[in-house]
Write an enzyme that holds these catalytic residues in place. Structure first.
Site, short mmCIF file in Angstrom:
data_model
loop_
_atom_site.label_atom_id
_atom_site.label_comp_id
_atom_site.label_asym_id
_atom_site.label_seq_id
_atom_site.Cartn_x
_atom_site.Cartn_y
_atom_site.Cartn_z
N LYS A 114 -4.20 -6.20 -70.39
CA LYS A 114 -4.61 -6.08 -68.98
C LYS A 114 -4.75 -7.43 -68.28
O LYS A 114 -5.78 -7.73 -67.67
CB LYS A 114 -5.92 -5.30 -68.87
CG LYS A 114 -5.78 -3.86 -69.38
CD LYS A 114 -7.02 -3.04 -69.11
CE LYS A 114 -6.93 -1.65 -69.68
NZ LYS A 114 -6.91 -1.57 -71.16
O1 LIG Z 1 -7.10 3.49 -67.85
C1 LIG Z 1 -7.13 3.07 -69.01
C2 LIG Z 1 -6.40 1.99 -69.44
C3 LIG Z 1 -6.47 1.63 -70.75
N1 LIG Z 1 -7.22 2.28 -71.65
C4 LIG Z 1 -7.22 1.83 -73.05
O2 LIG Z 1 -6.68 2.87 -73.87
C5 LIG Z 1 -7.43 2.99 -75.07
C6 LIG Z 1 -8.09 4.34 -75.09
O3 LIG Z 1 -8.73 4.55 -76.33
P1 LIG Z 1 -9.29 6.00 -76.78
O4 LIG Z 1 -9.94 5.72 -78.09
O5 LIG Z 1 -8.09 6.91 -76.90
O6 LIG Z 1 -10.24 6.43 -75.73
C7 LIG Z 1 -8.40 1.82 -75.09
O7 LIG Z 1 -7.79 0.74 -75.74
C8 LIG Z 1 -8.58 1.51 -73.62
O8 LIG Z 1 -8.91 0.15 -73.40
C9 LIG Z 1 -7.95 3.37 -71.23
O9 LIG Z 1 -8.67 4.01 -72.00
N2 LIG Z 1 -7.88 3.73 -69.92
#
Ligand SMILES: O=c1ccn([C@@H]2O[C@H](COP(=O)(O)O)[C@@H](O)[C@H]2O)c(=O)[nH]1
Length: 278
Positions: A96
């Site tokens: 990001k």
């Molecule tokens: O809008 C967003 C952008 C990035 N993320 C990232 O994705 C994963 C989600 O992890 P889970 O364990 O599936 O919840 C995490 O690395 C976030 O930083 C997001 O969730 N939402």
């Protein structure tokens, strides 16, 4: 070199529409019986690569969980990226980044120049210094077959206040981001190299994603509460471009390699039931 969009389209056709994150949360390390240190980080990442690197289209290491161990964590990130590439999955680094253009050039060199030790297939980027400030990333990505996924409508509840704010021309901030990325993908086939991040948790927001032409990364599935069926509500007629992304939902099945594979297969089956065949 082939464009990222072309390579992603092929990976999805061959392996299915799925991105799995490598998010070594302290709680997951403990659950896997691993110490919360660089050895634990290394073991965790190697296990995910062994389980999924040869079968999932895209693997998305979350940089924060490596950075928290300093230079030794970043060294493990570098090694994980190499292992993933050798195993055949595309690597999307969730980092990001975003800044003024001259600094974005350095981020672009870090992640999208093939001579860099942390070179990856694609990165996530933040547009809040203006989508135009990310131009050096878009340019280097285009030159070297890389991709950039720009945050549009994030999965967290706090994002809406900024992203759905209405601009002077009546569009939301998110819609301006969507429209600028759509321009970058104009004419690209079968898929553009510039994607958007649109959370699976956000419901029907009325944004127009129909002209994007690039991949729509959908985090928020599993641990954040969204299910595959929510993709229909969020993406409507743009479902064919969606790349569902799961981290904890799959990772919590570890450390057993077969169990990780079964968890990834299970969510892929769920998503295939909703997404058009590709
Ligand atoms: O809008 C967003 C952008 C990035 N993320 C990232 O994705 C994963 C989600 O992890 P889970 O364990 O599936 O919840 C995490 O690395 C976030 O930083 C997001 O969730 N939402």
């Amino acid at each position: 070199m082939e464009s990222f969009g072309t390579r992603l389209h092929r990976a999805i056709t061959e392996r299915g529409p799925l991105c799995v994150g490598i998010d070594p949360h302290p709680g997951l390390l403990a659950q896997w019986g691993l110490p919360d240190d660089v050895q634990g980080l290394d073991r965790f990442s190697r296990t995910v690569v062994e389980a999924l690197g040869d079968r999932v289209a895209v693997v998305k290491p979350q940089s924060a969980f490596f950075e928290r161990f300093g230079s030794r964590g970043v060294a493990i990130l570098e090694s994980t990226i190499r292992q993933l590439r050798d195993a055949g999955s595309l690597v999307l680094l969730d980092v990001k980044r975003g800044d003024i253009g001259s600094t974005v050039s350095a981020y672009a060199a870090a992640y999208l120049d093939p001579s860099s030790p942390v070179y990856v297939d694609a990165v996530t980027a933040s547009p809040y210094l203006g989508v135009g400030s990310l131009a050096p990333m878009f340019e280097l990505a285009a030159e070297h077959g890389g991709g950039v996924f720009v945050l549009a409508l994030t999965s967290n509840p706090e994002g809406a206040a900024v992203q759905r704010a209405v601009t002077a021309d009546g569009r939301t901030v998110a819609q301006t981001v969507i429209d600028e990325i759509s321009q970058l993908n104009r004419g690209a086939a079968p898929l553009g190299s510039f994607g958007l991040v649109v959370g699976a948790t956000i419901g029907d927001t009325g944004h127009d994603l129909s002209g994007v032409g690039g991949p729509l990364l959908a985090p928020g599935l599993g641990a954040q509460g969204a299910g595959a069926a929510d993709l229909r509500t969020v993406f409507g007629s743009s479902l064919a471009s969606v790349l569902p992304s799961y981290s904890r939902e799959v990772l919590s099945a570890g450390p057993d390699v077969a169990a990780l594979r079964a968890a990834a297969e299970r969510v892929l089956v769920d998503c295939r039931a909703v997404l058009p065949a590709r």
